[in-house]
Design a protein around this motif. Sequence first.
Motif, PDB file in Angstrom:
ATOM      1  N   GLU A  88      -6.534   1.161   1.552  1.00  0.00           N
ATOM      2  CA  GLU A  88      -6.625   1.560   2.831  1.00  0.00           C
ATOM      3  C   GLU A  88      -8.221   0.470   3.026  1.00  0.00           C
ATOM      4  O   GLU A  88      -7.686  -0.304   3.941  1.00  0.00           O
ATOM      5  CB  GLU A  88      -7.287   2.716   3.293  1.00  0.00           C
ATOM      6  CG  GLU A  88      -6.075   3.562   3.780  1.00  0.00           C
ATOM      7  CD  GLU A  88      -5.486   3.975   2.700  1.00  0.00           C
ATOM      8  OE1 GLU A  88      -6.044   4.852   1.840  1.00  0.00           O
ATOM      9  OE2 GLU A  88      -4.488   4.178   2.323  1.00  0.00           O
ATOM     10  N   THR A  89      -9.014  -0.543   2.126  1.00  0.00           N
ATOM     11  CA  THR A  89     -10.219  -1.317   2.101  1.00  0.00           C
ATOM     12  C   THR A  89      -9.029  -2.154   2.333  1.00  0.00           C
ATOM     13  O   THR A  89      -8.193  -2.198   1.470  1.00  0.00           O
ATOM     14  CB  THR A  89     -10.728  -0.816   1.275  1.00  0.00           C
ATOM     15  OG1 THR A  89     -11.276   0.405   0.976  1.00  0.00           O
ATOM     16  CG2 THR A  89     -11.797  -1.917   1.319  1.00  0.00           C
ATOM     17  N   GLU A 138       0.444  -1.652  -0.613  1.00  0.00           N
ATOM     18  CA  GLU A 138      -0.391  -0.245  -0.260  1.00  0.00           C
ATOM     19  C   GLU A 138       1.013   1.573  -0.246  1.00  0.00           C
ATOM     20  O   GLU A 138       1.777   0.755   0.151  1.00  0.00           O
ATOM     21  CB  GLU A 138      -0.949  -0.176   1.257  1.00  0.00           C
ATOM     22  CG  GLU A 138      -2.144  -0.752   1.556  1.00  0.00           C
ATOM     23  CD  GLU A 138      -2.860  -0.332   2.363  1.00  0.00           C
ATOM     24  OE1 GLU A 138      -2.140   0.160   3.649  1.00  0.00           O
ATOM     25  OE2 GLU A 138      -3.515  -1.505   3.230  1.00  0.00           O
ATOM     26  N   ILE A 139       0.365   2.378  -0.618  1.00  0.00           N
ATOM     27  CA  ILE A 139       0.682   4.019  -0.385  1.00  0.00           C
ATOM     28  C   ILE A 139       0.229   4.443   0.702  1.00  0.00           C
ATOM     29  O   ILE A 139      -0.469   4.804   0.714  1.00  0.00           O
ATOM     30  CB  ILE A 139       0.912   4.286  -1.664  1.00  0.00           C
ATOM     31  CG1 ILE A 139       1.318   3.617  -3.465  1.00  0.00           C
ATOM     32  CG2 ILE A 139       1.663   6.114  -1.852  1.00  0.00           C
ATOM     33  CD1 ILE A 139       1.065   4.086  -4.243  1.00  0.00           C
ATOM     34  N   VAL A 140       1.247   5.089   2.065  1.00  0.00           N
ATOM     35  CA  VAL A 140       0.552   5.618   2.631  1.00  0.00           C
ATOM     36  C   VAL A 140       0.498   7.004   1.961  1.00  0.00           C
ATOM     37  O   VAL A 140       1.333   7.579   1.429  1.00  0.00           O
ATOM     38  CB  VAL A 140       2.024   5.919   3.430  1.00  0.00           C
ATOM     39  CG1 VAL A 140       1.610   6.499   5.056  1.00  0.00           C
ATOM     40  CG2 VAL A 140       2.358   4.569   4.554  1.00  0.00           C
ATOM     41  N   GLY A 141      -0.576   7.781   2.638  1.00  0.00           N
ATOM     42  CA  GLY A 141      -1.230   8.765   2.370  1.00  0.00           C
ATOM     43  C   GLY A 141      -2.862   8.571   1.808  1.00  0.00           C
ATOM     44  O   GLY A 141      -2.799   7.578   0.958  1.00  0.00           O
ATOM     45  N   SER A 142      -2.668  10.091   0.366  1.00  0.00           N
ATOM     46  CA  SER A 142      -3.476   9.902  -0.680  1.00  0.00           C
ATOM     47  C   SER A 142      -3.631   9.242  -1.718  1.00  0.00           C
ATOM     48  O   SER A 142      -4.106   8.836  -2.189  1.00  0.00           O
ATOM     49  CB  SER A 142      -4.120  11.438  -0.198  1.00  0.00           C
ATOM     50  OG  SER A 142      -2.495  12.523  -1.121  1.00  0.00           O
ATOM     51  N   GLU A 143      -2.224   8.914  -1.806  1.00  0.00           N
ATOM     52  CA  GLU A 143      -1.897   7.788  -2.962  1.00  0.00           C
ATOM     53  C   GLU A 143      -2.508   6.956  -3.155  1.00  0.00           C
ATOM     54  O   GLU A 143      -2.485   6.209  -1.445  1.00  0.00           O
ATOM     55  CB  GLU A 143      -0.512   8.045  -3.074  1.00  0.00           C
ATOM     56  CG  GLU A 143      -0.081   9.622  -4.385  1.00  0.00           C
ATOM     57  CD  GLU A 143      -0.284   9.618  -4.792  1.00  0.00           C
ATOM     58  OE1 GLU A 143      -0.347   9.400  -6.320  1.00  0.00           O
ATOM     59  OE2 GLU A 143      -1.061  10.540  -5.096  1.00  0.00           O
ATOM     60  N   HIS A 144      -2.947   6.006  -4.120  1.00  0.00           N
ATOM     61  CA  HIS A 144      -3.376   4.621  -3.674  1.00  0.00           C
ATOM     62  C   HIS A 144      -2.478   3.594  -4.411  1.00  0.00           C
ATOM     63  O   HIS A 144      -2.136   3.885  -6.257  1.00  0.00           O
ATOM     64  CB  HIS A 144      -5.033   4.334  -4.253  1.00  0.00           C
ATOM     65  CG  HIS A 144      -5.655   4.963  -2.372  1.00  0.00           C
ATOM     66  ND1 HIS A 144      -5.452   4.965  -1.727  1.00  0.00           N
ATOM     67  CD2 HIS A 144      -6.527   6.515  -3.256  1.00  0.00           C
ATOM     68  CE1 HIS A 144      -5.935   5.737  -1.229  1.00  0.00           C
ATOM     69  NE2 HIS A 144      -6.444   6.169  -1.411  1.00  0.00           N
ATOM     70  N   ASN A 145      -1.470   2.865  -4.155  1.00  0.00           N
ATOM     71  CA  ASN A 145      -1.232   1.531  -4.533  1.00  0.00           C
ATOM     72  C   ASN A 145      -2.234   0.935  -6.548  1.00  0.00           C
ATOM     73  O   ASN A 145      -3.021   0.327  -6.080  1.00  0.00           O
ATOM     74  CB  ASN A 145      -0.561   0.301  -4.756  1.00  0.00           C
ATOM     75  CG  ASN A 145       0.395  -0.256  -5.677  1.00  0.00           C
ATOM     76  OD1 ASN A 145       0.198  -0.619  -6.538  1.00  0.00           O
ATOM     77  ND2 ASN A 145       1.174  -0.763  -4.553  1.00  0.00           N
TER      78      ASN A 145
END
Length: 145
Positions: free
Chosen positions: A42-43, A16-23
Amino acid sequence: MSQLINIALSQYGVTEIVGSEHNPIVLNYFKEIGHKWVTTDETAWCSSFVNWVALRANVERSNKLTARSWLNVGTEIKQPKLNDLVIFWRYKKSSWKGHVGFFIGYTEDKKYIYVLGGNQNNQVNIKKYPAYRLLGFRRLSPINS
């Protein structure tokens, strides 16, 4: 059927990418299994990852995002082998929450089970889980095309 483990291992290290970005790779697991509405890594995605691997391997799937949904898929087994699924409870045994991944093996003392799965410390990796949290093992069968 080592295909399941090989497909899962091909994703080893996806994080996962921490923060508002998403992998985008994690989001693609959801998309390819038909859950396009998921827009954040984050799901919880352990079940999404197992469904994605199962889709790629053309074996039975739960098509659900809950780990415990896998208790109703495949064949229940007592002596797991590589490629079988392992399902655990989280928080408490009666909770709806859980974790699912691919069985790798037991520790020598049988107190822990090594699992290859997604969303394990927010990534695809191999991690050990306490054996006392085991809900069951399942063996998935090929889908006849």
